[in-house]
Design an enzyme around this catalytic site. Structure first.
Site, PDB file in Angstrom:
ATOM      1  N   GLY A 246      -0.695  -1.697  -7.025  1.00 49.05           N
ATOM      2  CA  GLY A 246      -0.818  -1.278  -5.632  1.00 49.05           C
ATOM      3  C   GLY A 246      -1.550  -2.319  -4.800  1.00 49.05           C
ATOM      4  N   GLY A 247      -1.141  -2.470  -3.548  1.00 45.83           N
ATOM      5  CA  GLY A 247      -1.834  -3.386  -2.646  1.00 45.83           C
ATOM      6  C   GLY A 247      -1.733  -4.824  -3.128  1.00 45.83           C
ATOM      7  N   ASP A 248      -2.859  -5.496  -3.177  1.00 41.07           N
ATOM      8  CA  ASP A 248      -2.924  -6.856  -3.716  1.00 41.07           C
ATOM      9  C   ASP A 248      -3.493  -6.791  -5.133  1.00 41.07           C
ATOM     10  OD1 ASP A 248      -3.029  -9.918  -3.048  1.00 41.07           O
ATOM     11  OD2 ASP A 248      -4.834  -9.407  -4.180  1.00 41.07           O
TER      12      ASP A 248
ATOM     13  N   GLY B 147      -2.436   6.425   3.317  1.00 44.11           N
ATOM     14  CA  GLY B 147      -1.966   5.599   4.421  1.00 44.11           C
ATOM     15  C   GLY B 147      -0.550   5.096   4.208  1.00 44.11           C
TER      16      GLY B 147
ATOM     17  N   MET C  78     -11.717   3.225  -2.790  1.00 39.69           N
ATOM     18  CA  MET C  78     -12.122   4.098  -3.901  1.00 39.69           C
ATOM     19  C   MET C  78     -13.416   4.828  -3.575  1.00 39.69           C
ATOM     20  SD  MET C  78     -11.189   1.763  -7.217  1.00 39.69           S
ATOM     21  CE  MET C  78     -11.857   0.223  -6.675  1.00 39.69           C
TER      22      MET C  78
ATOM     23  N   ASP D 215       1.542   0.960 -11.882  1.00 40.15           N
ATOM     24  CA  ASP D 215       0.456   1.922 -11.703  1.00 40.15           C
ATOM     25  C   ASP D 215       1.027   3.176 -11.081  1.00 40.15           C
ATOM     26  OD1 ASP D 215      -1.297   0.098 -12.611  1.00 40.15           O
ATOM     27  OD2 ASP D 215      -2.059  -0.495 -10.657  1.00 40.15           O
TER      28      ASP D 215
ATOM     29  N   THR E 269      -2.656  -5.820   1.276  1.00 44.85           N
ATOM     30  CA  THR E 269      -3.701  -4.928   0.770  1.00 44.85           C
ATOM     31  C   THR E 269      -3.912  -3.698   1.657  1.00 44.85           C
ATOM     32  OG1 THR E 269      -6.008  -4.713   0.162  1.00 44.85           O
ATOM     33  CG2 THR E 269      -5.540  -6.298   1.900  1.00 44.85           C
TER      34      THR E 269
ATOM     35  N   LYS F 176      -2.334   4.186 -13.732  1.00 45.36           N
ATOM     36  CA  LYS F 176      -3.695   3.868 -13.367  1.00 45.36           C
ATOM     37  C   LYS F 176      -3.939   4.130 -11.894  1.00 45.36           C
ATOM     38  CE  LYS F 176      -5.729  -0.348 -13.503  1.00 45.36           C
ATOM     39  NZ  LYS F 176      -6.145  -1.569 -14.146  1.00 45.36           N
TER      40      LYS F 176
ATOM     41  N   PRO G 178       0.772  -1.239   0.000  1.00 42.60           N
ATOM     42  CA  PRO G 178       0.000   0.000   0.000  1.00 42.60           C
ATOM     43  C   PRO G 178       0.811   1.301   0.000  1.00 42.60           C
ATOM     44  CG  PRO G 178       0.038  -0.971   2.174  1.00 42.60           C
ATOM     45  CD  PRO G 178       0.857  -1.863   1.301  1.00 42.60           C
TER      46      PRO G 178
HETATM   47  N1  SAH Z   1      -5.412  -3.493  -4.984  1.00 45.34           N
HETATM   48  C1  SAH Z   1      -5.378  -2.404  -4.055  1.00 45.34           C
HETATM   49  C2  SAH Z   1      -6.621  -1.561  -4.125  1.00 45.34           C
HETATM   50  C3  SAH Z   1      -6.807  -0.901  -5.455  1.00 45.34           C
HETATM   51  S1  SAH Z   1      -8.160   0.176  -5.494  1.00 45.34           S
HETATM   52  C4  SAH Z   1      -5.134  -2.925  -2.644  1.00 45.34           C
HETATM   53  O1  SAH Z   1      -5.189  -4.135  -2.413  1.00 45.34           O
HETATM   54  O2  SAH Z   1      -4.819  -2.130  -1.787  1.00 45.34           O
HETATM   55  C5  SAH Z   1      -7.425   1.688  -5.049  1.00 45.34           C
HETATM   56  C6  SAH Z   1      -7.908   2.119  -3.703  1.00 45.34           C
HETATM   57  O3  SAH Z   1      -7.141   1.518  -2.682  1.00 45.34           O
HETATM   58  C7  SAH Z   1      -7.790   3.589  -3.434  1.00 45.34           C
HETATM   59  O4  SAH Z   1      -8.842   4.315  -4.011  1.00 45.34           O
HETATM   60  C8  SAH Z   1      -7.857   3.617  -1.930  1.00 45.34           C
HETATM   61  O5  SAH Z   1      -9.151   3.443  -1.484  1.00 45.34           O
HETATM   62  C9  SAH Z   1      -7.078   2.381  -1.578  1.00 45.34           C
HETATM   63  N2  SAH Z   1      -5.663   2.631  -1.265  1.00 45.34           N
HETATM   64  C10 SAH Z   1      -4.601   2.034  -1.809  1.00 45.34           C
HETATM   65  N3  SAH Z   1      -3.462   2.450  -1.228  1.00 45.34           N
HETATM   66  C11 SAH Z   1      -3.822   3.329  -0.279  1.00 45.34           C
HETATM   67  C12 SAH Z   1      -3.116   4.098   0.683  1.00 45.34           C
HETATM   68  N4  SAH Z   1      -1.792   4.034   0.785  1.00 45.34           N
HETATM   69  N5  SAH Z   1      -3.801   4.900   1.514  1.00 45.34           N
HETATM   70  C13 SAH Z   1      -5.136   4.970   1.440  1.00 45.34           C
HETATM   71  N6  SAH Z   1      -5.853   4.269   0.546  1.00 45.34           N
HETATM   72  C14 SAH Z   1      -5.220   3.454  -0.286  1.00 45.34           C
END
Ligand code: SAH
Length: 504
Positions: A88-90, A199, A170, A35, A118, A57, A12
Site C-alpha cells: 500500500g502507498g509507497d 481515503g 497508523m 497486503d 503515499t 498485512k 493509497p
Molecule cells: N506505505 C504506506 C503506509 C503504510 S502504514 C503509504 O505510503 O501510504 C499504513 C497506514 O497508512 C494506515 O494505518 C493509515 O494510516 C495509512 N493509510 C494507507 N492508506 C490509507 C487510506 N486509503 N486512507 C487512510 N489511511 C491510509
C-alpha cells in the site's frame, strides 16, 4: 534462470494511483504477493491466472510473519517467476519495504523498487488538504504513532514546536495520546486537525475538529483504521479545497462488469463513472475465446453486420490469419449495433453506413429492414452476413427472419465463463458485498454477472429494456437509462439511490 522481484507501491486505494511503471510490472507478473489493500481494483491489472498470495498485512496485524513473506518472494523468484510484491502507498514509508529490500539484496535475487503514491500526501489531498501551503505551512512531517516495544516513544514536545503540517499514519488507536501529547507539548487547542478514514475510496470520511476536540469527535463517529491524521493550519482550507465532495457520484462504489478480452472501447463506462467521482470495481465475468475456423467467402453480400467491438477485432484477426484482404467485401455496406462497434470498424478505415437509433439487436434488425425496403429492394433479395458471437442474442435474427431477410451467420468468437477457482474471485466476492450499485451496459453482462456471483444482489442500473429484463430475472432492483448511452447509464446509477432498500 532466475526470476525477479519488483517491490511495487500500489498507492493509497484508488487503482488508478498505481504508477505506469508499477502497472507494467503487474501486467507481466506470475506471482502477486499483496497486503490487505484497501481496493482490490489494483489486483485486476495482474493476469487473472497469476498466483495471488494475500499476506494480509495491515498496520500491526501480520498473519504472515515478515520473514516468511521474504522467503516467499525469494523462493518464487529463484523458481524463475516474475514476482510483484505489492504494498500500500509507497513501499518504503512505514511498510517494512526496506526490510524486504534488504532481504532480497542479501539473497542475490534480482530486484527493483517501484515507488508509490503515499497515503500521507494523497489521502489529505483528496479530502481537500494541501499538506503545504504558502503562508500556512512550509514543511511536512510524517510520523507513525505506532511504536513497537523497545522503540523510543514519540517526542510530542518536539513535534508541537514544529511550524509545519504533521501527518500521522497508523494512529487511530493512539489518537487521544497524539492530541493530548501535542497539547501537553504546547500546541494550541484550536489548531485545525482532521482524521481521514479510508481515503480515496467511496467510503472516505473526513472528521475535522480543533485539536482539543478531535479525539472525542473521532471516537463518537467511530472512525477506524486505516486513517490519516493531519494537524496544522492547512486543515482550515479543507472545505474550500474539497473538490472531490462536489462530484455527483462521490461516495458511490459501483460495480462494472467486463470480459477479460482487451477490446476497443474497453473501460469507457468505468471512465465516465470515475469522472463523476465513483469508485469503480471492475469485475471480470467472462472471457472471450476466438473461434479459429477460416471465414467463408465475403463477396456478394449487400450488408455486413457487426454487433460488438470484439466481433470487429476477431474479424480482422481472422482475415489476417488467412492472409486475406478486406477488399473481398466489395461494395457491401456495413452496419454496426452502436458507437463503439462503429468506431472499432472505422479505425480500420471502413465507413459504417448504418447505426440504429437504439443500440439493440432488434433495433439493428428493424433499421436494416427499413433501409433495404426504402432502397426499393425486397429483403429476401438482399443478402446479409452477420459477423458476431456464437449464440449471439436472438433479437437480431428474429427480426430479420420475421422481415423475410436472407442472412448468413458466422460465429467469430464465443464467451466463456471466467474461471471460478481463482483467489482473485474470492477477493472480489468480498469487495462486492460492500457496493452501492452495478451498472450493466448489456443483458449478457447481467447474465454472466449473475452466474459468476449467484449470492450477490445488486441495485442495477441498466442501459435499456433487455438489460432491465435480465436484471429483474436475476432478482435485482433496477433503474433504466433514459437513452441507451453510457452517459445516461451513469445517470441511472445515481437514480438507484431512490430504490428504498439497499439490496446488496
Ligand atoms: N506505505 C504506506 C503506509 C503504510 S502504514 C503509504 O505510503 O501510504 C499504513 C497506514 O497508512 C494506515 O494505518 C493509515 O494510516 C495509512 N493509510 C494507507 N492508506 C490509507 C487510506 N486509503 N486512507 C487512510 N489511511 C491510509
Amino acid at each position: 534462470m532466475s526470476g525477479k522481484v519488483w517491490l511495487v507501491g500500489a498507492g493509497p486505494g484508488d487503482p488508478e494511483m498505481l504508477t505506469i511503471k508499477g502497472l507494467r510490472a503487474l501486467e507481466r507478473a506470475d506471482v502477486v504477493v499483496h497486503d490487505r489493500l484497501i481496493g482490490t481494483g489494483v489486483l485486476r491489472y495482474a493476469p487473472p491466472d497469476a498466483e495471488f498470495i494475500d499476506v494480509g498485512k495491515w498496520s500491526d496485524w501480520h498473519p504472515v510473519p515478515q520473514e516468511e513473506i521474504q522467503n516467499i518472494l525469494i523462493d518464487r523468484a529463484r523458481a524463475g517467476k516474475r514476482v510483484v510484491r505489492l504494498k500500500g502507498g509507497d513501499p518504503f514509508l512505514f511498510g517494512r519495504g526496506g526490510e524486504e529490500m534488504e532481504a532480497l539484496m542479501n539473497s542475490g535475487v534480482p530486484c527493483e523498487l517501484v515507488p508509490g503514491v503515499t497515503s500521507a500526501i494523497a489521502v489529505p489531498a483528496c479530502a481537500g488538504i494541501s499538506v503545504t501551503h504558502r503562508g500556512l505551512a512550509s514543511s511536512l512531517h510524517i510520523v507513525t504513532a505506532h511504536r513497537r516495544d523497545g522503540e523510543s516513544p514519540v517526542d510530542y514536545g518536539a513535534l508541537a514546536r514544529l511550524e509545519g503540517t504533521l501527518v500521522f499514519l497508523m494512529g487511530v488507536a493512539e489518537l487521544p495520546e497524539i492530541c493530548g501529547g501535542l497539547i501537553a507539548g504546547g500546541m494550541s487547542l484550536n489548531t485545525p486537525a482532521a482524521v481521514i478514514e479510508r481515503g480515496m475510496t467511496a467510503r472516505q470520511r473526513r472528521v475535522t475538529a480543533p485539536l482539543g476536540e478531535l479525539a472525542e469527535r473521532a471516537g463518537s463517529e467511530k472512525v477506524e483504521a486505516p486513517a490519516v491524521i493531519v494537524v496544522g493550519k492547512v486543515v482550515a482550507l479543507a472545505d474550500r479545497l474539497d473538490w472531490r465532495a462536489a462530484l455527483p457520484l462521490h461516495n458511490w462504489r459501483v460495480v462494472v462488469t467486463r470480459s477479460d478480452a482487451t477490446v476497443q472501447g474497453r473501460g469507457r463506462l468505468t471512465e465516465i463513472l470515475r469522472s463523476r467521482g465513483a469508485e469503480v470495481l471492475e469485475v471480470p465475468c467472462t472471457r472471450t475465446e476466438t473461434i479459429d475456423a477460416p471465414l467463408p467467402s465475403l463477396s456478394g453480400y449487400a450488408w455486413l453486420v457487426f454487433t460488438s467491438p470484439t466481433g470487429v477485432k476477431s474479424f480482422f484477426e481472422r482475415l489476417a490469419a488467412d492472409q486475406r484482404d478486406v477488399r473481398e467485401i466489395g461494395n457491401a455496406k456495413i452496419a454496426a449495433v452502436g458507437p463503439s462497434t462503429k468506431s472499432a470498424m472505422e479505425a480500420h478505415g471502413l465507413r459504417v453506413n448504418l447505426v440504429p437509433p437504439v443500440y439493440s439487436g432488434e433495433s439493428l434488425g428493424e433499421t436494416l429492414l427499413s433501409d433495404i425496403r426504402s432502397s426499393g429492394v425486397s429483403p429476401s433479395g438482399s443478402r446479409l452476413l452477420l459477423l458476431r458471437a456464437e449464440r449471439g442474442a436472438p433479437g437480431l435474427t428474429r427480426v430479420l427472419k420475421e422481415g423475410g431477410a436472407e442472412y448468413d451467420e458466422v460465429p467469430l468468437y464465443r464467451t466463456a465463463p471466467i474461471a471460478r477457482d481463482s483467489d482473485l474471485i474470492e477477493a472480489l466476492t468480498e469487495a462486492l458485498r460492500d457496493t452501492d450499485a452495478a451498472a450493466f451496459a448489456c443483458a449478457s453482462s447481467v447474465r454472466s454477472f449473475a452466474a459468476a456471483w449467484p449470492n450477490v444482489r445488486v441495485r442495477a442500473a441498466c442501459i435499456g429494456e433487455q438489460t432491465e429484463r435480465a436484471a429483474c430475472e436475476a432478482g435485482y432492483k433496477t433503474r433504466t437509462a433514459k437513452k441507451a448511452t453510457l452517459e445516461d447509464l451513469a445517470d441511472a446509477v445515481a437514480e438507484t439511490a431512490n430504490i428504498e432498500t439497499k439490496t446488496i
